[in-house]
Every structure is written in C-alpha cells, then in structure tokens.
Write a protein that holds these residues in place. Structure first.
Motif, PDB file in Angstrom:
ATOM      1  N   ALA A 155      24.964  58.894 106.221  1.00  0.00           N
ATOM      2  CA  ALA A 155      23.857  59.411 105.420  1.00  0.00           C
ATOM      3  C   ALA A 155      22.874  58.309 105.021  1.00  0.00           C
ATOM      4  N   GLY A 156      23.180  57.064 105.417  1.00  0.00           N
ATOM      5  CA  GLY A 156      22.291  55.943 105.124  1.00  0.00           C
ATOM      6  C   GLY A 156      22.329  55.474 103.679  1.00  0.00           C
ATOM      7  N   LEU A 157      23.394  55.815 102.951  1.00  0.00           N
ATOM      8  CA  LEU A 157      23.435  55.528 101.521  1.00  0.00           C
ATOM      9  C   LEU A 157      23.944  54.129 101.189  1.00  0.00           C
ATOM     10  N   LEU A 158      24.475  53.419 102.178  1.00  0.00           N
ATOM     11  CA  LEU A 158      24.927  52.051 101.935  1.00  0.00           C
ATOM     12  C   LEU A 158      23.878  51.019 102.335  1.00  0.00           C
ATOM     13  N   ALA A 159      22.760  51.489 102.848  1.00  0.00           N
ATOM     14  CA  ALA A 159      21.689  50.577 103.254  1.00  0.00           C
ATOM     15  C   ALA A 159      21.050  49.930 102.030  1.00  0.00           C
ATOM     16  N   PRO A 160      20.709  48.644 102.091  1.00  0.00           N
ATOM     17  CA  PRO A 160      20.081  47.965 100.949  1.00  0.00           C
ATOM     18  C   PRO A 160      18.709  48.544 100.621  1.00  0.00           C
ATOM     19  N   HIS A 211      26.047  63.784  83.733  1.00  0.00           N
ATOM     20  CA  HIS A 211      24.798  64.325  84.260  1.00  0.00           C
ATOM     21  C   HIS A 211      23.795  64.505  83.118  1.00  0.00           C
ATOM     22  N   GLY A 212      22.535  64.617  83.460  1.00  0.00           N
ATOM     23  CA  GLY A 212      21.509  64.772  82.425  1.00  0.00           C
ATOM     24  C   GLY A 212      20.108  64.573  82.939  1.00  0.00           C
ATOM     25  N   GLY A 213      19.954  64.434  84.245  1.00  0.00           N
ATOM     26  CA  GLY A 213      18.613  64.311  84.800  1.00  0.00           C
ATOM     27  C   GLY A 213      18.111  62.886  84.845  1.00  0.00           C
ATOM     28  N   TRP A 214      16.815  62.753  85.143  1.00  0.00           N
ATOM     29  CA  TRP A 214      16.225  61.438  85.388  1.00  0.00           C
ATOM     30  C   TRP A 214      16.291  60.536  84.163  1.00  0.00           C
ATOM     31  N   PHE A 215      16.170  61.103  82.953  1.00  0.00           N
ATOM     32  CA  PHE A 215      16.175  60.254  81.762  1.00  0.00           C
ATOM     33  C   PHE A 215      17.530  59.580  81.580  1.00  0.00           C
ATOM     34  N   VAL A 216      18.607  60.341  81.709  1.00  0.00           N
ATOM     35  CA  VAL A 216      19.952  59.767  81.578  1.00  0.00           C
ATOM     36  C   VAL A 216      20.200  58.751  82.685  1.00  0.00           C
ATOM     37  N   ASP A 217      19.741  59.075  83.903  1.00  0.00           N
ATOM     38  CA  ASP A 217      19.910  58.140  85.021  1.00  0.00           C
ATOM     39  C   ASP A 217      19.299  56.783  84.698  1.00  0.00           C
ATOM     40  N   ARG A 218      18.101  56.788  84.167  1.00  0.00           N
ATOM     41  CA  ARG A 218      17.398  55.535  83.885  1.00  0.00           C
ATOM     42  C   ARG A 218      17.907  54.867  82.616  1.00  0.00           C
ATOM     43  N   ALA A 219      18.209  55.666  81.612  1.00  0.00           N
ATOM     44  CA  ALA A 219      18.691  55.100  80.349  1.00  0.00           C
ATOM     45  C   ALA A 219      20.029  54.397  80.531  1.00  0.00           C
ATOM     46  N   LEU A 220      20.886  54.927  81.420  1.00  0.00           N
ATOM     47  CA  LEU A 220      22.209  54.334  81.642  1.00  0.00           C
ATOM     48  C   LEU A 220      22.245  53.436  82.867  1.00  0.00           C
ATOM     49  N   GLY A 221      21.095  53.144  83.433  1.00  0.00           N
ATOM     50  CA  GLY A 221      21.035  52.221  84.557  1.00  0.00           C
ATOM     51  C   GLY A 221      21.742  52.710  85.805  1.00  0.00           C
ATOM     52  N   THR A 269      28.954  48.350  96.274  1.00  0.00           N
ATOM     53  CA  THR A 269      27.767  47.701  96.837  1.00  0.00           C
ATOM     54  C   THR A 269      26.640  48.686  97.122  1.00  0.00           C
ATOM     55  N   MET A 270      26.873  49.958  96.888  1.00  0.00           N
ATOM     56  CA  MET A 270      25.816  50.945  97.107  1.00  0.00           C
ATOM     57  C   MET A 270      24.719  50.767  96.057  1.00  0.00           C
ATOM     58  N   PRO A 271      23.459  50.635  96.491  1.00  0.00           N
ATOM     59  CA  PRO A 271      22.361  50.504  95.516  1.00  0.00           C
ATOM     60  C   PRO A 271      22.375  51.650  94.521  1.00  0.00           C
ATOM     61  N   MET A 272      22.160  51.332  93.252  1.00  0.00           N
ATOM     62  CA  MET A 272      22.213  52.338  92.205  1.00  0.00           C
ATOM     63  C   MET A 272      21.296  53.524  92.479  1.00  0.00           C
ATOM     64  N   THR A 273      20.177  53.264  93.100  1.00  0.00           N
ATOM     65  CA  THR A 273      19.223  54.338  93.364  1.00  0.00           C
ATOM     66  C   THR A 273      19.740  55.348  94.388  1.00  0.00           C
ATOM     67  N   ASN A 274      20.792  54.995  95.123  1.00  0.00           N
ATOM     68  CA  ASN A 274      21.378  55.911  96.108  1.00  0.00           C
ATOM     69  C   ASN A 274      22.541  56.719  95.549  1.00  0.00           C
ATOM     70  N   LEU A 275      23.025  56.380  94.380  1.00  0.00           N
ATOM     71  CA  LEU A 275      24.215  57.023  93.844  1.00  0.00           C
ATOM     72  C   LEU A 275      24.011  58.515  93.601  1.00  0.00           C
ATOM     73  N   ARG A 290      22.224  60.538  95.244  1.00  0.00           N
ATOM     74  CA  ARG A 290      22.266  61.230  96.536  1.00  0.00           C
ATOM     75  C   ARG A 290      23.691  61.305  97.074  1.00  0.00           C
ATOM     76  N   ALA A 291      24.505  60.312  96.724  1.00  0.00           N
ATOM     77  CA  ALA A 291      25.891  60.313  97.174  1.00  0.00           C
ATOM     78  C   ALA A 291      26.763  61.260  96.358  1.00  0.00           C
ATOM     79  N   GLN A 292      26.343  61.585  95.150  1.00  0.00           N
ATOM     80  CA  GLN A 292      27.175  62.362  94.232  1.00  0.00           C
ATOM     81  C   GLN A 292      27.630  63.709  94.792  1.00  0.00           C
ATOM     82  N   PRO A 293      26.735  64.568  95.274  1.00  0.00           N
ATOM     83  CA  PRO A 293      27.219  65.861  95.797  1.00  0.00           C
ATOM     84  C   PRO A 293      28.124  65.703  97.017  1.00  0.00           C
ATOM     85  N   LEU A 294      27.884  64.695  97.814  1.00  0.00           N
ATOM     86  CA  LEU A 294      28.714  64.449  98.993  1.00  0.00           C
ATOM     87  C   LEU A 294      30.132  64.068  98.573  1.00  0.00           C
TER      88      LEU A 294
END
Length: 344
Positions: free
Chosen positions: A15-20, A257-267, A280-286, A288-292
C-alpha cells in the motif's frame, strides 16, 4: 504466528505506507524552527509584562510539537541514516526542548520492545504511580499508601511535574555517563538551560520569571503526559515474553479516534497500535494504515481496541483506581487485566 505479521507487513508495504515522507517532515521541522524563533521574538517584544504568561503556555505547546517531531526522528521516520537521525534528534531535543535525546531514546526503545511488560517496560516501572496491584502492595508508610490508594485523582495534577521529571532524568543520565554522545548532549542541554534562564531573568522581573517558568514547564509536562497516557495506560499488562510480536503490540496498545484535531494535537500517537507494529512508518501514514490493520486483526481474531479521547482517559483512570483499591480499605481489590501467551 510470525507469518501473520509478515503477511500484514506485506500488505502495508504494497500500500506504500512504509515509504518515507521527506517533504512532509521538511515542512514540519522548518515550521518547528520558525515557531521557536517567533516565540523568542515575541518574548523580547512583550518585555516585562504579565502577558508573557500567555506566551509561556504557547511555548509549552510549541515545545510539545517539537518533541513529537523529535520522537519521529528517533524512530528513523525522517532520516534513513542513523547518524543523521541521532544528530537531528540531539539538536531538536537537547537544544530545542531541553531533553536528553540519548536518555529518552534508550528508554523509549525498551518500551517499544516490551510494552506494558511489568519487568521490562520502563513506563510501568515503580515510581510515583503504581501500575499493578503488586507495586501498590509494596508501598510503605501511611502517606505513600494513601497517595497510591487515591492515585487516580492525583494523576493529572502529577503530570504538571512531568516536564521537570523529564529534564532531571536526562541530566542524571548524562551525569552517570549513560548516554553515548555525552559531551555533545551536555553542551547543547547546558546552552538551552543557560539561554532560557538568562532570557527569563534579564527580560522579566524575578517574580514574573518564576511564574513563566512554572507555567511553561507545568503545561509542557501536562501536554506530554496527556498525549502519552491514552496509548497504553489501562491496557492489559504482560507478565511473560512468550507472546508473538503482533499480539504483544496490539493487545497492549489503544488507539484514540477524534478526527484531524486529535491527530495533530497528539502528534499522530493516537494511532498507537499501528505505530507499535511499524515504528518506522511516517506518522502521516498511520491514519491510512489504521483500517488495514484493524481489518487484519479482525480476520485473525485479535482484539483491536480503539476509543475516543475522553473515554481513553476514563479507562486509564478507572484502571489506576482499581490498582489502588487495596490501599483504600476495600475488602477486595479489582485485578487489572493481564496478558499471557496468546489470547485473542
């Protein structure tokens, strides 16, 4: 069972989720540096004013966001080179935030290897909080036993001391020579400390300087504690090392869970299950990996726990309250869940 994790890894990689995500982190690191510089300029501009206390709170949030980036660097999400990652982590951690990067990365690595393991995870070791009934029973003295019995009510106030605790723990590690690049870390941490204290007492009156410091460090510690507490607190403890990697990481972790605000507030740390499975998965990909990952766990009958932010705190506090039940005069203490071998 190792083949299960290999199968999941294959799906995630395809799924390309480990790419930097170099561009993403370049923006975040630049933004962190600019925010630190802007807060310094605002501090000088405000001068000896009580408005500085509001700035102290803002800087606490900036420090936490810089710490999140430092965390990602420590997991090699930003730099593939171990040396580059270490140098960048030391620069942001020691000089930017005032934390010993070397001490923290050692502690955090042990946590990832054995999350919620009663003997191996430093995050559930004996300290101000008792994480198991056994730890609570070992408390000695009326005051210690009383505080542990009511520790759920004291948990959030105690987080106000977390910032100071992180700083002191780093200094102790440097003093004991427990850190690899001790000289570099010591110099940068000293520069951070001297620069901050000099600025405070040169610009502000002593009273305002002390209030600024207390508010800044108190809120920084509180923010960091509130960001990490939902991840594992109140989840089952592990007593054996016989769990396979997949179950060890999933069963002891909680997603929030909590949407974009929780995602950003908790890094991004609210996707704790995915983060522990793929550090090592970039935080921004997590996200997308969650439902998988959740679908994979459901396929294999592995309990996957996620909840809202407020509910996560409630679960953690209820757990801490149950641990201290035996010290409140209760006839029978509630026993927190334990993980052994291979439960679903």
């Amino acid at each position: 069972m190792s083949s299960e994790y290999a199968n999941l890894t294959r799906r995630v990689r395809e799924a390309g989720l480990l790419a930097p995500r170099s561009r993403h982190y370049a923006v975040r690191i630049t933004a962190a540096a600019l925010m630190l510089a802007a807060s310094g300029a605002a501090f000088v501009w405000l001068g000896d004013s009580w408005w500085q206390i509001l700035l102290a709170a803002v800087v606490a949030v900036i420090f936490a966001q810089v710490a999140f980036v430092t965390h990602d660097i420590g997991h090699r999400q930003v730099f593939t080179s171990k040396r580059a990652a270490r140098r960048a982590g030391i620069l942001l951690g020691n000089l930017g935030v005032g934390l010993s990067y070397g001490w923290w990365i050692g502690k955090h690595t042990r946590h990832h290897a054995n999350p919620n393991h009663v003997d191996e995870d430093p995050d559930v070791s004996v300290g101000g909080i008792a994480w198991s009934p056994e730890q609570a029973a070992e408390r000695r003295g009326f005051l210690a036993r009383t505080l542990t019995g009511w520790q759920a009510y004291l948990f959030f106030p105690m987080l106000l001391l977390e910032g100071l605790g992180l700083y002191v723990s780093g200094v102790r590690a440097l003093w004991r020579r427990d850190v690899k690049e001790r000289a570099l870390e010591s110099v940068l941490l000293a520069v951070h400390t001297v620069a901050c204290m000099s600025a405070l007492f040169l610009v502000l009156s002593p009273g305002k300087a002390l209030v600024f410091l207390a508010v800044n460090q108190g809120l920084f510690g509180f923010y960091m504690g509130c960001s990490f507490a939902p991840n594992h607190k109140g989840m089952p403890l592990v007593e054996e090392k016989k769990l396979d990697f997949l179950r060890k990481q999933v069963l002891t972790s909680r997603n929030v869970h909590g949407g974009w605000f929780v995602d950003r507030a908790l890094g991004g740390l609210n996707y704790q299950i995915e983060h522990h499975l793929f550090p090592t998965m970039p935080m921004t990909n997590l996200s997308r990996a969650q439902p998988l990952v959740q679908a994979f766990c459901e396929e294999h009958g592995i309990r996957y726990h996620k909840t809202g932010l407020i509910r996560s705190y409630g679960e953690a506090l209820a757990y801490l309250h149950s641990v201290g039940a035996g010290l409140r005069g209760s006839r029978r203490a509630a026993v927190p869940a334990r993980v052994s071998r291979q439960p679903n």
